[in-house]
Design a protein around this motif. Structure first.
Motif: not given
Ligand SMILES: N[C@@H](CCC(=O)N[C@@H](CS)C(=O)NCC(=O)O)C(=O)O
Length: 138
Positions: A78-80, A103-106, A121-125
């Motif tokens: 959904t986020l993607d 969340f992205f850090c862990r 999501v990857r690009a946002w992260m």
């Protein structure tokens, strides 16, 4: 359990702590001014805390792991879709983006992978984790 002790004030719940700091230090605004845009930011903050982090927390604490992994991958899909045309999740960089950084850090803790199947999501992260203040946080 995140708790902020600020003099006599004791504030808990991470989203409430973030709003407390936002209101106490208005010089660097981290919420949109427009009420509708503020509501969008709050929707994605809630989505992180009541869905993404809940599923991740279940996995990390070995509770309903398979079900939670399935839920988590749906939330990430959904986020993607949401992030397809966006740099940040609710307009400009805001508390909504900041809510997802832990969340992205862990990811390892949550047995989650953000790979090529989730390019937005990857690009946002990557965008969030490369911010100097995030890179400088232990
Ligand atoms: N809703 C609370 C959650 C507090 C919290 O840290 N919960 C723990 C359980 S006690 C958790 O599961 N965190 C995710 C993790 O363990 O990585 C907040 O955002 O402040």
């Amino acid at each position: 359990m995140p708790v902020l002790v600020d003099g006599e004030a004791v504030v808990y719940e991470s989203a409430i702590i973030n709003e407390y700091l936002e209101e106490k230090y208005p010089a660097v605004p981290l919420m949109p001014e427009d009420p509708f845009k503020r509501s969008r930011a709050r929707i994605w903050i809630d989505y992180c805390n009541t869905r993404v982090q809940r599923a991740g927390g279940n996995i990390a604490h070995d509770y309903q792991v398979e079900k939670s992994k399935e839920e988590l991958s749906q939330y990430l899909e959904t986020l993607d879709r949401e992030m397809r045309d966006r740099e940040y999740i609710a307009g400009d960089y805001s508390l909504a983006d900041i809510t997802y950084i832990p969340f992205f850090c862990r990811l390892e803790r949550y047995q989650a992978k953000i790979g090529n199947d989730l390019p937005h999501v990857r690009a946002w992260m990557d965008r969030l984790l490369s911010r100097p203040v995030v890179r400088g946080t232990p």
